[in-house]
Design a protein around this motif. Structure first.
Motif, PDB file in Angstrom:
ATOM      1  N   ASP A   1      32.528  38.026  34.067  1.00 58.67           N
ATOM      2  CA  ASP A   1      31.781  38.337  35.352  1.00 58.67           C
ATOM      3  C   ASP A   1      30.663  39.126  35.010  1.00 58.67           C
ATOM      4  O   ASP A   1      29.933  39.663  35.980  1.00 58.67           O
TER       5      ASP A   1
ATOM      6  N   ARG B   1      49.140  52.575  38.179  1.00 59.63           N
ATOM      7  CA  ARG B   1      48.884  51.464  38.867  1.00 59.63           C
ATOM      8  C   ARG B   1      49.088  49.825  38.316  1.00 59.63           C
ATOM      9  O   ARG B   1      48.769  49.911  37.291  1.00 59.63           O
TER      10      ARG B   1
ATOM     11  N   GLU C   1      34.213  34.786  38.242  1.00 58.11           N
ATOM     12  CA  GLU C   1      33.192  34.612  39.162  1.00 58.11           C
ATOM     13  C   GLU C   1      32.131  33.883  38.831  1.00 58.11           C
ATOM     14  O   GLU C   1      31.031  34.436  38.990  1.00 58.11           O
TER      15      GLU C   1
ATOM     16  N   PRO D   1      40.567  38.989  47.150  1.00 57.73           N
ATOM     17  CA  PRO D   1      39.471  39.923  47.460  1.00 57.73           C
ATOM     18  C   PRO D   1      39.170  40.669  46.192  1.00 57.73           C
ATOM     19  O   PRO D   1      39.864  40.695  45.320  1.00 57.73           O
ATOM     20  N   ASN D   2      38.131  41.583  46.290  1.00 56.42           N
ATOM     21  CA  ASN D   2      38.089  42.705  45.236  1.00 56.42           C
ATOM     22  C   ASN D   2      39.265  43.266  44.930  1.00 56.42           C
ATOM     23  O   ASN D   2      39.936  43.871  45.799  1.00 56.42           O
ATOM     24  N   GLY D   3      39.343  43.543  43.456  1.00 57.71           N
ATOM     25  CA  GLY D   3      40.557  44.494  43.198  1.00 57.71           C
ATOM     26  C   GLY D   3      41.808  43.700  43.270  1.00 57.71           C
ATOM     27  O   GLY D   3      42.962  44.495  42.999  1.00 57.71           O
ATOM     28  N   ALA D   4      41.974  42.403  43.374  1.00 56.12           N
ATOM     29  CA  ALA D   4      43.181  41.979  43.570  1.00 56.12           C
ATOM     30  C   ALA D   4      43.923  41.571  42.300  1.00 56.12           C
ATOM     31  O   ALA D   4      44.992  41.672  42.209  1.00 56.12           O
ATOM     32  N   GLY D   5      43.088  41.741  41.070  1.00 55.38           N
ATOM     33  CA  GLY D   5      43.658  41.517  39.789  1.00 55.38           C
ATOM     34  C   GLY D   5      43.136  40.196  39.123  1.00 55.38           C
ATOM     35  O   GLY D   5      43.728  39.810  38.038  1.00 55.38           O
ATOM     36  N   LYS D   6      42.053  39.606  39.545  1.00 54.11           N
ATOM     37  CA  LYS D   6      41.624  38.312  39.212  1.00 54.11           C
ATOM     38  C   LYS D   6      41.066  38.581  37.438  1.00 54.11           C
ATOM     39  O   LYS D   6      41.405  37.906  36.727  1.00 54.11           O
ATOM     40  N   THR D   7      40.208  39.475  37.591  1.00 55.96           N
ATOM     41  CA  THR D   7      39.675  39.694  36.008  1.00 55.96           C
ATOM     42  C   THR D   7      40.700  40.107  35.198  1.00 55.96           C
ATOM     43  O   THR D   7      40.798  39.811  34.108  1.00 55.96           O
ATOM     44  N   THR D   8      41.781  41.194  35.731  1.00 56.86           N
ATOM     45  CA  THR D   8      42.803  41.404  34.586  1.00 56.86           C
ATOM     46  C   THR D   8      43.563  40.104  34.234  1.00 56.86           C
ATOM     47  O   THR D   8      43.862  40.086  33.182  1.00 56.86           O
TER      48      THR D   8
ATOM     49  N   ALA E   1      48.293  46.439  38.262  1.00 52.28           N
ATOM     50  CA  ALA E   1      47.146  45.960  38.879  1.00 52.28           C
ATOM     51  C   ALA E   1      47.802  44.073  38.994  1.00 52.28           C
ATOM     52  O   ALA E   1      47.015  43.478  40.020  1.00 52.28           O
TER      53      ALA E   1
ATOM     54  N   TYR F   1      47.965  49.734  34.584  1.00 54.63           N
ATOM     55  CA  TYR F   1      46.875  50.495  34.113  1.00 54.63           C
ATOM     56  C   TYR F   1      47.406  52.108  34.642  1.00 54.63           C
ATOM     57  O   TYR F   1      47.161  52.379  35.857  1.00 54.63           O
TER      58      TYR F   1
HETATM   59  P1  ATP Z   1      36.909  41.929  41.710  1.00 58.11           P
HETATM   60  O1  ATP Z   1      36.704  40.971  42.503  1.00 58.11           O
HETATM   61  O2  ATP Z   1      36.373  43.403  42.349  1.00 58.11           O
HETATM   62  O3  ATP Z   1      36.217  41.849  40.215  1.00 58.11           O
HETATM   63  P2  ATP Z   1      39.502  42.004  40.656  1.00 58.11           P
HETATM   64  O4  ATP Z   1      40.400  40.882  41.456  1.00 58.11           O
HETATM   65  O5  ATP Z   1      38.883  40.973  39.345  1.00 58.11           O
HETATM   66  O6  ATP Z   1      38.416  42.370  41.268  1.00 58.11           O
HETATM   67  P3  ATP Z   1      40.679  43.435  38.590  1.00 58.11           P
HETATM   68  O7  ATP Z   1      39.269  43.894  38.107  1.00 58.11           O
HETATM   69  O8  ATP Z   1      41.473  42.950  37.698  1.00 58.11           O
HETATM   70  O9  ATP Z   1      40.477  42.953  40.031  1.00 58.11           O
HETATM   71  O10 ATP Z   1      41.398  45.000  39.045  1.00 58.11           O
HETATM   72  C1  ATP Z   1      42.676  44.916  39.603  1.00 58.11           C
HETATM   73  C2  ATP Z   1      43.018  46.445  39.764  1.00 58.11           C
HETATM   74  O11 ATP Z   1      43.349  47.232  38.525  1.00 58.11           O
HETATM   75  C3  ATP Z   1      42.166  47.401  40.617  1.00 58.11           C
HETATM   76  O12 ATP Z   1      42.825  48.358  41.339  1.00 58.11           O
HETATM   77  C4  ATP Z   1      41.374  48.022  39.459  1.00 58.11           C
HETATM   78  O13 ATP Z   1      40.898  49.075  40.107  1.00 58.11           O
HETATM   79  C5  ATP Z   1      42.464  48.110  38.591  1.00 58.11           C
HETATM   80  N1  ATP Z   1      41.983  48.400  37.159  1.00 58.11           N
HETATM   81  C6  ATP Z   1      41.189  47.285  36.566  1.00 58.11           C
HETATM   82  N2  ATP Z   1      40.659  47.557  35.189  1.00 58.11           N
HETATM   83  C7  ATP Z   1      41.391  48.922  35.306  1.00 58.11           C
HETATM   84  C8  ATP Z   1      41.200  49.882  34.032  1.00 58.11           C
HETATM   85  N3  ATP Z   1      40.458  49.566  32.915  1.00 58.11           N
HETATM   86  N4  ATP Z   1      41.737  51.078  34.064  1.00 58.11           N
HETATM   87  C9  ATP Z   1      42.219  51.255  35.248  1.00 58.11           C
HETATM   88  N5  ATP Z   1      42.573  50.497  36.262  1.00 58.11           N
HETATM   89  C10 ATP Z   1      41.823  49.397  36.275  1.00 58.11           C
END
Ligand code: ATP
Length: 317
Positions: A83, A16, A160, A37-44, A18, A13
């Motif tokens: 989620d 960054r 999740e 953990p939060n922000g690891a990149g799971k949702t992406t 992800a 992104y």
């Molecule tokens: P969580 O458990 O908190 O949902 P996650 O493991 O699902 O976290 P992601 O949501 O995939 O993590 O985010 C991974 C990284 O990418 C994070 O640093 C997040 O800030 C960043 N990120 C996610 N979506 C975007 C976006 N649309 N624009 C910019 N950065 C993004």
């Protein structure tokens, strides 16, 4: 047959990154726990597999179909549960499913029966005429799962699914996932609740800051993270003899008496073992064959947090 295959998957992104160079295969019929953990990149990752977000580079295959090249065929194989649960102020539970069935072009004549079956599966039949927004969070999660199942996909991507649920609702979701696995679905779900992984997953991947830092069966990860397994042995009596026998066996260290007698319980020992499951079975057989009255022989399972922490600290790679 691989149900999901990620090849060098990367998503940035802006500046960054992800997720970075993810390589992962999930076989058909597996229940795969994607932990991080939060922000690891799971949702992406889940959104890319579902074809909702393009990767910066790399490929995703679902049941052998390239998501990049054949998006609509790949999507037919996938049921995605996000989620979050959107806001649907005026829809009743059955209307909600009917609406999404329409989106999948399921014939109107087939829908009532299908909706009935899905509501039965997620145990919401008694709430079918309620407004969606009146449901509890656990019920909404179950309804969202029913929605992901509408077109009878083979692969389920669940982001999740147990997040924010109370213990009872978590158990319900877990039971539902087990039931879906029994029906032959491949389940790929993200979580940061380690207990969910321990109970139902065939395999686990641990994601930290966009990188897969560990992957395998939970027992394998435990072995890697802690080459010493901790075993507890409870006996009717003869604890000294057990101690001597264990002390003479290979791979066993740190034999300690537990204070069973002081608390009026049975005498017990704990020890560390550096072998695999076959080796562990061998130890139990030797204890029993030596005539020791073994009451309980169990591995201390409380090291899951440790596996996770070690993996996400980069100790495991
Ligand atoms: P969580 O458990 O908190 O949902 P996650 O493991 O699902 O976290 P992601 O949501 O995939 O993590 O985010 C991974 C990284 O990418 C994070 O640093 C997040 O800030 C960043 N990120 C996610 N979506 C975007 C976006 N649309 N624009 C910019 N950065 C993004």
């Amino acid at each position: 047959m691989e149900a999901i295959q990620l090849v060098d998957l990367t998503r940035c992104y802006g500046k960054r990154t992800a997720i970075e160079q993810l390589n992962l295969s999930v076989a058909s019929g597996e229940v795969f726990g994607f932990v991080g953990p939060n922000g690891a990149g799971k949702t992406t990752t889940l959104r890319i597999i579902a074809g909702l977000l393009p990767p910066t580079s790399g490929e995703v295959y679902v049941n052998g179909i390239s998501v990049r090249q054949s998006l609509s065929s790949a999507r037919r194989q996938i049921g995605y549960m996000p989620d979050y649960f959107g806001v649907y102020p005026d829809l009743r539970v059955w209307e909600y499913l009917d609406f999404f069935a329409g989106c999948y072009q399921i014939a109107e004549s087939e829908r009532p029966r299908m909706i009935e079956d899905l509501l039965d599966l997620v145990e919401l039949t008694h709430r079918k005429d309620d407004l969606v927004d009146r449901l509890s969070r656990g019920m909404k999660q179950r309804l969202s799962l029913a929605r992901a199942l509408i077109h009878d996909p083979q692969v389920l991507l669940l982001d999740e699914p147990a997040s924010g649920l109370d213990p009872r609702a978590r158990v319900e979701i877990r039971e539902l996932l087990v039931e879906l696995a029994r029906m032959g679905k491949t389940i790929f779900f993200s979580t940061h609740i380690l207990a969910d992984v321990a109970e139902i997953c065939t395999r686990v991947g641990i994601l930290e800051a966009g990188r897969l830092v560990a992957e395998g069966r939970l027992e394998e990860l435990r072995l890697i993270a802690s080459s010493r397994r901790r075993i507890e042995l409870t006996l009717l009596d003869q604890v000294e003899r057990a101690e001597a026998l264990l002390g003479a066996l290979p791979g066993i260290t740190h034999i300690e008496r537990l204070d069973g007698n002081l608390t009026g319980q049975r005498p017990a020992l704990s020890f560390e073992f550096s072998g695999d499951d076959t080796g562990l079975c061998g130890i139990l057989s030797q204890l029993v064959q030596s005539g020791l009255p073994v009451l309980q022989f169990r591995e201390d399972q409380h090291d899951l947090e440790e596996v996770f922490l070690r993996a996400t600290k980069g100790i495991v790679s």
